[in-house]
Scaffold this motif. Structure first.
Motif, PDB file in Angstrom:
ATOM      1  N   LEU A 139       0.926  -1.229  -0.077  1.00 27.05           N
ATOM      2  CA  LEU A 139      -0.167   0.063   0.170  1.00 27.05           C
ATOM      3  C   LEU A 139       0.808   1.449  -0.133  1.00 27.05           C
ATOM      4  N   ARG A 140       2.223   1.103   0.205  1.00 24.98           N
ATOM      5  CA  ARG A 140       3.150   2.457   0.378  1.00 24.98           C
ATOM      6  C   ARG A 140       2.930   2.982  -1.048  1.00 24.98           C
ATOM      7  N   GLY A 141       2.654   4.326  -1.070  1.00 21.59           N
ATOM      8  CA  GLY A 141       2.712   5.403  -2.503  1.00 21.59           C
ATOM      9  C   GLY A 141       1.127   5.641  -2.707  1.00 21.59           C
ATOM     10  N   ILE A 142       0.161   5.108  -2.184  1.00 17.81           N
ATOM     11  CA  ILE A 142      -1.008   5.417  -2.540  1.00 17.81           C
ATOM     12  C   ILE A 142      -1.462   6.629  -1.675  1.00 17.81           C
ATOM     13  N   ARG A 143      -1.911   7.509  -2.751  1.00 20.93           N
ATOM     14  CA  ARG A 143      -2.278   8.919  -2.123  1.00 20.93           C
ATOM     15  C   ARG A 143      -3.631   9.295  -2.401  1.00 20.93           C
ATOM     16  N   VAL A 144      -4.543   9.591  -1.339  1.00 19.48           N
ATOM     17  CA  VAL A 144      -6.085   9.979  -1.415  1.00 19.48           C
ATOM     18  C   VAL A 144      -6.027  11.216  -1.835  1.00 19.48           C
ATOM     19  N   ASP A 145      -6.993  11.464  -3.166  1.00 18.79           N
ATOM     20  CA  ASP A 145      -6.921  12.574  -3.718  1.00 18.79           C
ATOM     21  C   ASP A 145      -8.397  13.347  -3.344  1.00 18.79           C
ATOM     22  N   ARG A 146      -9.436  12.521  -2.868  1.00 18.77           N
ATOM     23  CA  ARG A 146     -10.713  13.167  -2.869  1.00 18.77           C
ATOM     24  C   ARG A 146     -11.509  11.918  -2.024  1.00 18.77           C
ATOM     25  N   VAL A 147     -12.051  12.472  -1.011  1.00 18.77           N
ATOM     26  CA  VAL A 147     -13.294  11.590  -0.367  1.00 18.77           C
ATOM     27  C   VAL A 147     -14.504  12.091  -0.304  1.00 18.77           C
ATOM     28  N   GLU A 148     -15.703  11.562  -0.671  1.00 19.50           N
ATOM     29  CA  GLU A 148     -16.891  12.202  -0.554  1.00 19.50           C
ATOM     30  C   GLU A 148     -17.822  11.154   0.250  1.00 19.50           C
ATOM     31  N   SER A 149     -19.007  11.183   0.325  1.00 21.16           N
ATOM     32  CA  SER A 149     -19.882  10.516   1.411  1.00 21.16           C
ATOM     33  C   SER A 149     -19.724   9.073   0.747  1.00 21.16           C
ATOM     34  N   GLN A 150     -19.753   8.592  -0.793  1.00 20.35           N
ATOM     35  CA  GLN A 150     -19.777   7.221  -1.102  1.00 20.35           C
ATOM     36  C   GLN A 150     -18.823   7.069  -2.240  1.00 20.35           C
ATOM     37  N   LEU A 151     -17.841   7.679  -2.052  1.00 20.52           N
ATOM     38  CA  LEU A 151     -16.562   7.655  -3.084  1.00 20.52           C
ATOM     39  C   LEU A 151     -15.426   8.017  -2.510  1.00 20.52           C
ATOM     40  N   VAL A 152     -14.319   7.335  -3.126  1.00 23.43           N
ATOM     41  CA  VAL A 152     -12.997   7.577  -2.763  1.00 23.43           C
ATOM     42  C   VAL A 152     -12.154   7.252  -3.839  1.00 23.43           C
ATOM     43  N   VAL A 153     -11.459   8.647  -4.383  1.00 21.40           N
ATOM     44  CA  VAL A 153     -10.429   8.471  -5.495  1.00 21.40           C
ATOM     45  C   VAL A 153      -9.040   8.669  -4.904  1.00 21.40           C
ATOM     46  N   CYS A 154      -8.213   7.525  -5.476  1.00 24.12           N
ATOM     47  CA  CYS A 154      -6.833   7.896  -5.077  1.00 24.12           C
ATOM     48  C   CYS A 154      -5.851   7.526  -6.358  1.00 24.12           C
ATOM     49  N   SER A 155      -4.649   8.295  -6.150  1.00 23.94           N
ATOM     50  CA  SER A 155      -3.548   8.008  -7.088  1.00 23.94           C
ATOM     51  C   SER A 155      -2.538   7.026  -6.687  1.00 23.94           C
ATOM     52  N   PHE A 156      -1.791   6.506  -7.613  1.00 25.67           N
ATOM     53  CA  PHE A 156      -0.892   5.332  -7.638  1.00 25.67           C
ATOM     54  C   PHE A 156      -0.021   5.318  -8.779  1.00 25.67           C
ATOM     55  N   ASN A 203      -5.535  -7.082  -4.945  1.00 25.06           N
ATOM     56  CA  ASN A 203      -5.290  -6.241  -3.533  1.00 25.06           C
ATOM     57  C   ASN A 203      -5.716  -4.971  -3.333  1.00 25.06           C
ATOM     58  N   LEU A 204      -5.426  -4.121  -4.502  1.00 25.50           N
ATOM     59  CA  LEU A 204      -6.043  -2.715  -4.637  1.00 25.50           C
ATOM     60  C   LEU A 204      -7.610  -2.753  -4.820  1.00 25.50           C
ATOM     61  N   VAL A 205      -8.162  -3.588  -5.410  1.00 22.88           N
ATOM     62  CA  VAL A 205      -9.590  -3.772  -5.297  1.00 22.88           C
ATOM     63  C   VAL A 205     -10.134  -4.079  -3.892  1.00 22.88           C
ATOM     64  N   ASP A 206      -9.436  -5.067  -3.384  1.00 25.30           N
ATOM     65  CA  ASP A 206      -9.841  -5.377  -1.943  1.00 25.30           C
ATOM     66  C   ASP A 206      -9.741  -4.207  -0.833  1.00 25.30           C
ATOM     67  N   GLU A 207      -8.479  -3.702  -0.961  1.00 25.33           N
ATOM     68  CA  GLU A 207      -8.042  -2.633  -0.035  1.00 25.33           C
ATOM     69  C   GLU A 207      -8.950  -1.042  -0.224  1.00 25.33           C
ATOM     70  N   ILE A 208      -8.973  -0.833  -1.592  1.00 20.95           N
ATOM     71  CA  ILE A 208      -9.561   0.728  -1.488  1.00 20.95           C
ATOM     72  C   ILE A 208     -11.168   0.183  -1.730  1.00 20.95           C
ATOM     73  N   GLY A 209     -11.675  -0.887  -2.166  1.00 17.07           N
ATOM     74  CA  GLY A 209     -13.009  -1.196  -2.060  1.00 17.07           C
ATOM     75  C   GLY A 209     -13.479  -0.868  -0.809  1.00 17.07           C
ATOM     76  N   ALA A 210     -12.670  -1.662   0.224  1.00 19.46           N
ATOM     77  CA  ALA A 210     -12.971  -1.547   1.555  1.00 19.46           C
ATOM     78  C   ALA A 210     -13.108  -0.189   2.147  1.00 19.46           C
ATOM     79  N   VAL A 211     -12.189   0.781   1.735  1.00 12.95           N
ATOM     80  CA  VAL A 211     -12.001   2.088   2.195  1.00 12.95           C
ATOM     81  C   VAL A 211     -13.097   2.930   2.219  1.00 12.95           C
ATOM     82  N   VAL A 212     -14.098   2.641   1.075  1.00 12.46           N
ATOM     83  CA  VAL A 212     -15.292   3.653   0.915  1.00 12.46           C
ATOM     84  C   VAL A 212     -16.280   3.159   2.158  1.00 12.46           C
ATOM     85  N   ILE A 213     -16.399   2.247   2.799  1.00 12.67           N
ATOM     86  CA  ILE A 213     -17.354   1.667   3.967  1.00 12.67           C
ATOM     87  C   ILE A 213     -16.754   1.688   5.190  1.00 12.67           C
TER      88      ILE A 213
END
Length: 158
Positions: free
Chosen positions: A40-57, A77-87
């Motif tokens: 997960l090192r290097g993933i940057r969170v760009d935007r967080v909304e109520s039901q949306l998370v946008v990251c850069s990698f 792994n990215l689908v698993d981790e970033i998919g879980a972040v939104v909830i």
């Protein structure tokens, strides 16, 4: 059976590489684990909304396959981790993946900048559905799209 054993044998060079890895004891909530630091090192969170998370990698060499492409396991792994972040909710138990379905559409090379978007699709009781899309930032090309369902136990309202 002998052929299978030969295929699974670790070469001397591979053994030396693994023996040089420094894996320090993990202190929960204080340090990153080896897994978190490696994947997960290097993933940057760009935007967080109520039901949306946008990251850069930016694709690092450590997550590529022999052909220099972002590995399918790294994408999963990215689908698993970033998919879980939104909830994710602070103070609640960890979410558990129930199912994942991933369409691998294209490839990403080392140093390609990716945009990873996770969106909540819906919720039914304790089951949440998310969609995660990985796109090449420079070209807009979709690299992969994953559907992810998770179980999350919520705090009692009583």
């Amino acid at each position: 059976m002998e052929k299978a054993k030969e295929m699974l044998e670790v070469s001397k060079d591979e053994s030396q590489i693994v023996s040089k890895l420094a894996v320090h004891p993990h202190r929960p909530n204080l340090d990153f684990s080896f897994y978190e630091d490696f994947t997960l090192r290097g993933i940057r969170v760009d935007r967080v909304e109520s039901q949306l998370v946008v990251c850069s990698f930016k694709v690092p060499p450590r997550l590529t396959d022999r052909n220099g492409n972002l590995g399918s396991g790294a994408i999963a792994n990215l689908v698993d981790e970033i998919g879980a972040v939104v909830i994710y909710r602070e103070g609640l138990p960890m979410n558990v993946s129930v199912t994942m379905s991933i369409s691998y559409v294209s490839t990403a090379k080392v140093d390609d900048e990716l945009e990873v978007t996770s969106k909540l699709l819906g919720r039914k009781g304790s089951i949440f559905g998310t969609i995660v899309v990985l796109k090449n930032k420079a070209t807009g090309e979709t690299i992969a799209e994953g559907r992810h369902s998770l179980f999350s136990k919520h705090a009692s309202k009583i």
